[in-house]
Write a protein that holds these residues in place. Structure first.
Motif, mmCIF file in Angstrom:
data_model
loop_
_atom_site.group_PDB
_atom_site.id
_atom_site.type_symbol
_atom_site.label_atom_id
_atom_site.label_comp_id
_atom_site.label_asym_id
_atom_site.label_seq_id
_atom_site.Cartn_x
_atom_site.Cartn_y
_atom_site.Cartn_z
ATOM 1 N N SER A 39 -34.245 108.098 -89.635
ATOM 2 C CA SER A 39 -34.801 106.894 -89.269
ATOM 3 C C SER A 39 -36.174 107.035 -89.667
ATOM 4 C CB SER A 39 -35.164 107.048 -87.617
ATOM 5 O OG SER A 39 -35.612 108.651 -87.245
ATOM 6 N N GLN A 40 -37.213 105.996 -89.435
ATOM 7 C CA GLN A 40 -38.600 106.008 -89.711
ATOM 8 C C GLN A 40 -39.351 106.022 -88.399
ATOM 9 O OE1 GLN A 40 -39.376 103.672 -93.661
ATOM 10 N NE2 GLN A 40 -38.375 102.212 -92.415
ATOM 11 N N ILE A 41 -40.162 106.888 -88.227
ATOM 12 C CA ILE A 41 -41.033 107.207 -86.626
ATOM 13 C C ILE A 41 -42.327 106.799 -87.192
ATOM 14 C CG2 ILE A 41 -41.299 108.406 -84.788
ATOM 15 C CD1 ILE A 41 -38.352 109.546 -85.293
ATOM 16 N N ASP A 42 -43.043 105.899 -86.513
ATOM 17 C CA ASP A 42 -44.426 105.729 -86.567
ATOM 18 C C ASP A 42 -44.976 106.425 -85.479
ATOM 19 O OD1 ASP A 42 -46.806 104.440 -86.765
ATOM 20 O OD2 ASP A 42 -46.051 102.873 -87.830
ATOM 21 N N ILE A 43 -45.811 107.634 -85.778
ATOM 22 C CA ILE A 43 -46.352 108.114 -84.845
ATOM 23 C C ILE A 43 -47.853 107.511 -84.653
ATOM 24 C CG2 ILE A 43 -45.659 110.569 -85.137
ATOM 25 C CD1 ILE A 43 -48.165 111.174 -86.871
ATOM 26 N N GLY A 44 -48.437 106.600 -85.020
ATOM 27 C CA GLY A 44 -49.567 105.885 -84.879
ATOM 28 C C GLY A 44 -49.200 105.033 -83.912
ATOM 29 N N MET A 45 -48.064 104.283 -83.881
ATOM 30 C CA MET A 45 -47.556 103.251 -82.952
ATOM 31 C C MET A 45 -47.419 104.056 -81.520
ATOM 32 S SD MET A 45 -48.146 100.294 -83.821
ATOM 33 C CE MET A 45 -47.087 99.659 -82.494
ATOM 34 N N LEU A 46 -46.642 105.421 -81.681
ATOM 35 C CA LEU A 46 -46.491 106.079 -80.591
ATOM 36 C C LEU A 46 -47.569 106.388 -79.856
ATOM 37 C CD1 LEU A 46 -43.767 108.961 -81.897
ATOM 38 C CD2 LEU A 46 -43.351 107.057 -80.114
ATOM 39 N N ALA A 47 -48.721 106.642 -80.382
ATOM 40 C CA ALA A 47 -50.085 107.108 -79.784
ATOM 41 C C ALA A 47 -50.659 105.983 -79.231
ATOM 42 C CB ALA A 47 -50.869 107.754 -80.928
ATOM 43 N N ALA A 48 -50.618 104.758 -80.020
ATOM 44 C CA ALA A 48 -51.021 103.794 -79.181
ATOM 45 C C ALA A 48 -50.322 103.120 -78.272
ATOM 46 C CB ALA A 48 -51.301 102.434 -80.484
ATOM 47 N N THR A 49 -49.223 103.123 -78.124
ATOM 48 C CA THR A 49 -48.132 102.587 -76.938
ATOM 49 C C THR A 49 -48.316 103.786 -75.843
ATOM 50 O OG1 THR A 49 -46.220 103.506 -78.121
ATOM 51 C CG2 THR A 49 -46.582 101.044 -78.543
ATOM 52 N N TYR A 50 -48.476 104.657 -76.109
ATOM 53 C CA TYR A 50 -48.764 105.823 -75.075
ATOM 54 C C TYR A 50 -50.002 105.863 -74.437
ATOM 55 C CZ TYR A 50 -49.016 110.412 -72.720
ATOM 56 O OH TYR A 50 -48.929 111.555 -71.766
ATOM 57 N N LYS A 51 -50.989 105.321 -74.998
ATOM 58 C CA LYS A 51 -52.259 105.102 -74.309
ATOM 59 C C LYS A 51 -51.905 103.846 -73.616
ATOM 60 C CE LYS A 51 -55.975 106.605 -77.568
ATOM 61 N NZ LYS A 51 -56.958 106.071 -78.680
ATOM 62 N N ALA A 52 -51.150 103.049 -73.786
ATOM 63 C CA ALA A 52 -51.246 101.882 -72.758
ATOM 64 C C ALA A 52 -50.040 101.880 -71.834
ATOM 65 C CB ALA A 52 -50.842 100.485 -73.910
ATOM 66 N N ASP A 53 -49.397 103.032 -71.678
ATOM 67 C CA ASP A 53 -48.333 103.245 -70.890
ATOM 68 C C ASP A 53 -48.665 104.050 -69.515
ATOM 69 O OD1 ASP A 53 -45.028 103.622 -70.681
ATOM 70 O OD2 ASP A 53 -45.784 105.241 -69.808
ATOM 71 N N ASP A 54 -48.461 103.315 -68.167
ATOM 72 C CA ASP A 54 -49.021 103.709 -67.088
ATOM 73 C C ASP A 54 -47.807 104.376 -66.345
ATOM 74 O OD1 ASP A 54 -47.064 101.557 -66.578
ATOM 75 O OD2 ASP A 54 -48.874 100.513 -65.384
#
Length: 481
Positions: free
Chosen positions: A86-101
């Motif tokens: 797979s390809q895993i984007d840790i930048g997107m993981l960090a960004a979406t984690y910030k927005a997760d409540d």
């Protein structure tokens, strides 16, 4: 302690953290076929400084640099999971984690975000797919570099051979030297050795057979142990189905052309229409570098605003098709000295749009001027839109497209006020939107699109080859539709 010392200490701390990330990234790539990305940019085989610079790119998202202290926990969380290719984007993981409540831990959030690459959902590792390069010019050598770079664990694409005409004494030594050193793209990242007796080039452990032939009919690929290969034709000599079919010899299953295809040969711009490739299609084209530069942003603008008509003017670096000094040429004007003149010529990119975007009803015209630079071109896309908008709205939209959409590997975005062509040498995107040059008034939008017509295009070729070979692995978190 002075402010300068504080800044230096901070830099050294980030260097130390980044150094700890590199072996994790390498191990995931080699052992599990996992490519770690940061906002669509690969971190595999990158230096400490390169990884830190990639984190700095994230300023375009939230106006502030993404810190390695934020992404390291997600990288560490990946090592605990049973990941498949797979390809895993840790930048997107960090960004979406910030927005997760939901109040999840990094480990819990990461496991959920990449669930499609774990457990029963994960893709099984495949046998490597053989690739043959027919022709070894500027595009062929860059495609070779990318194939060698992406060999990873050895379970993806494997460059087995290149086919060229015999060029005289020390032919293989000279070709290896051209692969090793490039006047534009720099030194090959790794080691290259030559075995003249076996007619092989060994690049980073990849043994590449050099086959000499004057015509496709002269080659029996099975004699070299090559099977079910994808052959990439870099010569441009044959561009229709009849001519390209000559490559379909024993050992070769599919042919990919690195030039616009003629007749019924599908012209594929990865990111836009690769899904139209039929499973049994044996011959296809990657269109031209300019087509790849304009079609993704054209699709993005059509999806959001509608496009009624358009014109593209390309200011294109000179190519080997032109003469160094004035001499006879079969085409008008191209016989004049390329390093000394701006040369008005034609471009087939506008007409190729219809093949890549058959649903686009807008009439697109085009022309081109060759200029005295060896690489990187710019396409000026002048569009009449179906509705009025503003410059700010268009730029916000295209910036988000470049970061979070399915076109994020094709479209890049830059807001630097002093950007010039040489800044984009080595760009892996099909085109880069220049925010500072963009003009919008009412229903008229003019986009300035930089593109490395050699390297960026070669990356698009590799993406198409990965797609048809079945080793184009899914990306997590999935980009927004």
């Amino acid at each position: 302690m002075t402010v300068n010392e504080d800044s230096f200490t901070n830099w050294k701390n980030r260097e130390e953290i980044t150094e700890s990330m590199i072996p994790i990234i390498g191990k995931l790539h080699r052992e599990r076929d996992v490519t770690v990305l940061l906002h669509s940019r690969s971190l595999v085989n990158k230096s400490v400084v390169s990884i830190l610079k990639t984190h700095r790119f994230a300023r375009q998202i939230a106006g502030e640099e993404l810190s390695v202290t934020e992404t390291l926990p997600f990288l560490q969380a990946l090592t605990t999971l049973d990941l498949g290719p797979s390809q895993i984007d840790i930048g997107m993981l960090a960004a979406t984690y910030k927005a997760d409540d939901r109040g999840l831990s990094v480990e819990e959030f990461t496991a959920g975000a990449v669930a499609g690459a774990t457990g029963v959902n994960k893709i099984e590792r495949r046998e490597p797919r053989d690739v043959v390069l027919y022709g070894f010019g500027r595009i062929g050598r860059l495609v070779a570099r990318l194939l060698i770079e992406k060999a990873g664990s050895g379970n993806g694409l494997r460059l087995r051979a290149i086919v060229v005409r015999q060029g005289g004494d020390q032919d293989i030594v000279k070709r290896a030297s051209l692969l090793r050193r490039d006047s534009i793209h720099g030194q090959f990242q790794g080691t290259i050795t030559v075995d003249e007796a076996k007619s092989t080039i060994v690049a980073n452990g990849n043994e590449i057979k050099v086959i000499y032939a004057n015509d496709p009919s002269e080659v029996d690929y099975t004699a070299y142990g090559i099977k079910d290969a994808i052959l990439v034709d870099n010569t441009g000599k044959w561009r229709d189905r009849e001519g390209l079919s000559k490559h379909l010899r024993p050992g070769v299953a599919k042919v990919v052309l690195t030039a616009p295809g003629k007749g019924d040969v599908p012209n594929i711009v990865h990111g836009v229409n690769q899904d139209m490739i039929k499973p049994d299609e044996q011959i296809l084209s990657c269109a031209s570098c300019t087509t790849n530069a304009i079609v993704p942003p054209l699709k993005a603008m059509e999806d959001e605003y509608g496009v009624l008509r358009g014109h593209v003017e390309t200011v294109h670096s000179f190519t080997n098709d032109q003469n160094l000094l004035d001499n006879y040429h079969s085409s008008d004007r191209r016989g004049r000295s390329a390093p000394l003149n701006m040369v008005i010529t034609e471009t087939g990119a506008a007409s190729a749009v219809a093949k890549a975007l058959p649903d686009l009803q807008a009439k697109i015209t085009g022309s081109s001027i060759r200029v005295p630079v060896p690489d990187v071109s710019i396409a000026i896309l002048n569009l009449q839109l179906a509705r009025e908008t503003t410059r700010e709205e268009v730029l916000d939209y295209l910036r988000n497209v470049s970061l979070t959409s399915p076109l994020r590997r094709q479209i890049d975005f830059i807001s630097a006020p002093d950007a010039v062509s040489s800044d984009f040498i080595g760009s892996r995107h099909a085109s880069i939107v220049d925010a500072g040059a963009t003009k919008v008034e009412g229903d008229n939008a003019i986009l300035y699109l930089w593109y490395d017509n050699e390297f960026g295009y070669s990356c698009q070729v590799i993406r198409v080859v990965q797609h048809v070979s079945g080793v184009e692995y899914p990306t997590f978190p999935a980009p927004a539709a």
